[in-house]
Scaffold this motif. Structure first.
Motif, PDB file in Angstrom:
ATOM      1  N   GLY A  24       0.808  -1.215   0.000  1.00  0.00           N
ATOM      2  CA  GLY A  24       0.000   0.000   0.000  1.00  0.00           C
ATOM      3  C   GLY A  24       0.836   1.257   0.000  1.00  0.00           C
ATOM      4  N   ILE A  25       1.963   1.237   0.701  1.00  0.00           N
ATOM      5  CA  ILE A  25       2.837   2.417   0.746  1.00  0.00           C
ATOM      6  C   ILE A  25       3.348   2.760  -0.642  1.00  0.00           C
ATOM      7  N   ALA A  26       3.675   1.746  -1.425  1.00  0.00           N
ATOM      8  CA  ALA A  26       4.185   1.985  -2.775  1.00  0.00           C
ATOM      9  C   ALA A  26       3.202   2.804  -3.599  1.00  0.00           C
ATOM     10  N   ALA A  37      12.948   2.865 -14.597  1.00  0.00           N
ATOM     11  CA  ALA A  37      12.018   1.944 -13.938  1.00  0.00           C
ATOM     12  C   ALA A  37      10.964   2.669 -13.104  1.00  0.00           C
ATOM     13  N   GLY A  38      10.704   3.924 -13.431  1.00  0.00           N
ATOM     14  CA  GLY A  38       9.767   4.708 -12.639  1.00  0.00           C
ATOM     15  C   GLY A  38       8.317   4.260 -12.720  1.00  0.00           C
ATOM     16  N   PHE A  39       7.983   3.416 -13.695  1.00  0.00           N
ATOM     17  CA  PHE A  39       6.599   2.949 -13.854  1.00  0.00           C
ATOM     18  C   PHE A  39       6.429   1.538 -13.292  1.00  0.00           C
ATOM     19  N   ASN A  93       7.323   9.988  -7.955  1.00  0.00           N
ATOM     20  CA  ASN A  93       8.444   9.323  -8.621  1.00  0.00           C
ATOM     21  C   ASN A  93       9.292   8.548  -7.614  1.00  0.00           C
ATOM     22  N   VAL A  94       8.616   7.947  -6.657  1.00  0.00           N
ATOM     23  CA  VAL A  94       9.258   7.087  -5.672  1.00  0.00           C
ATOM     24  C   VAL A  94       8.660   5.696  -5.828  1.00  0.00           C
ATOM     25  N   THR A  95       9.512   4.712  -6.017  1.00  0.00           N
ATOM     26  CA  THR A  95       9.029   3.352  -6.218  1.00  0.00           C
ATOM     27  C   THR A  95       9.545   2.426  -5.117  1.00  0.00           C
TER      28      THR A  95
END
Length: 259
Positions: free
Chosen positions: A166-168, A240-242, A175-177
């Motif tokens: 859930g945090i992700a 890999a931002g997506f 832009n944080v993965t």
């Protein structure tokens, strides 16, 4: 491929050897300054020197046990604003569930759930504020395919996987993965200890047990830690931002499922 992260800063936990070291090295090859960590001073010093010699990046050594508050504080003091966090920690020893005791269970959960959760909690606000962040949790293939004797490891790491799911999604817009890497059989000290235990139990040799393990994998070999490190570096890249909230199983096809 240019990963687009040269000049970034990374904390790589438990990185004096094995998969952690492979991840730190691949990030350094991409131009990332790295903080490496371990409890064995001599081994950590050797690792840091090797990474500096090959890559020329800044490498900071932090000796300490991340399962302690002091160890985590030292790591964050060395790099208070990391762009990348690679969570890694040794798993509980192979042990039948019937032999687990309360203190051992608590220690396994502390090392493989509480410690990475607290580090994530500490670094995410800064990543969100800066508009870039990559968290990779090294867990285990046993999260998807539980193995006898690794019940505590499987449970603690599966708990972490659920915790970050859930945090992700909450931080993806900045832009944080957050992703997980689930290793299968790689040529590390962990596999060596498991093959030695199997050899003692079965009256064979560690080499024979390692060969049996390799034969049971569709790829017909044990994984090279460098392959794992390369996957980690990609997940930490600006390419890999997506990709977020995912668990990437790297096991040579050993897990027989579809998902």
């Amino acid at each position: 491929m240019d990963l687009g992260i040269a000049g970034r800063k990374a904390i790589v936990c438990a990185s004096s050897a094995g998969l952690g070291r492979a991840c730190a090295l691949e990030l350094a090859r991409a131009g990332v300054d790295v903080v490496v960590n371990g409890r064995d001073t001599a081994k950590l010093t050797e690792t840091a020197a090797a990474i500096r010699a090959e890559t020329g990046v800044t490498v900071i050594e932090v000796v300490g046990d991340l399962s302690t508050e002091e160890g985590r504080a030292a790591l964050l003091a060395a790099c208070p604003d990391p762009d990348i966090l690679v969570n890694n920690n040794g798993g509980p020893p192979l042990k039948p569930y019937t032999e687990l005791e309360a203190d051992g269970i608590r220690a396994g959960i502390e090392a493989n759930f509480v410690t990475p959760a607290l580090l994530i909690q500490a670094v995410l606000p800064g990543m969100v504020e800066r508009g870039f962040g990559r968290v990779v949790n090294i867990t285990s293939g046993s999260v998807k395919m539980p193995l006898p004797g690794l019940d505590l490891s499987s449970g603690a790491r599966a708990g972490l996987t659920g915790f970050v799911a859930g945090i992700a999604r909450q931080v993806a817009g900045s832009n944080v993965t957050i992703n997980g890497l689930l290793p299968g059989s790689f040529d590390t000290a962990r596999i060596a200890s498991m093959t030695e235990a199997a050899a003692k139990k079965n009256g064979t040799t560690p080499a024979e047990e390692k060969a049996k393990r390799a034969e049971s994998i569709p790829a017909k070999r044990i994984g090279d830690p460098a392959e794992f490190g390369a996957a980690c570096a990609f997940l930490c890249s600006d390419k890999a931002g997506f990709i977020t909230g995912q668990s990437l199983l790297i096991d040579g096809g050993a897990f027989p499922g579809i998902l």
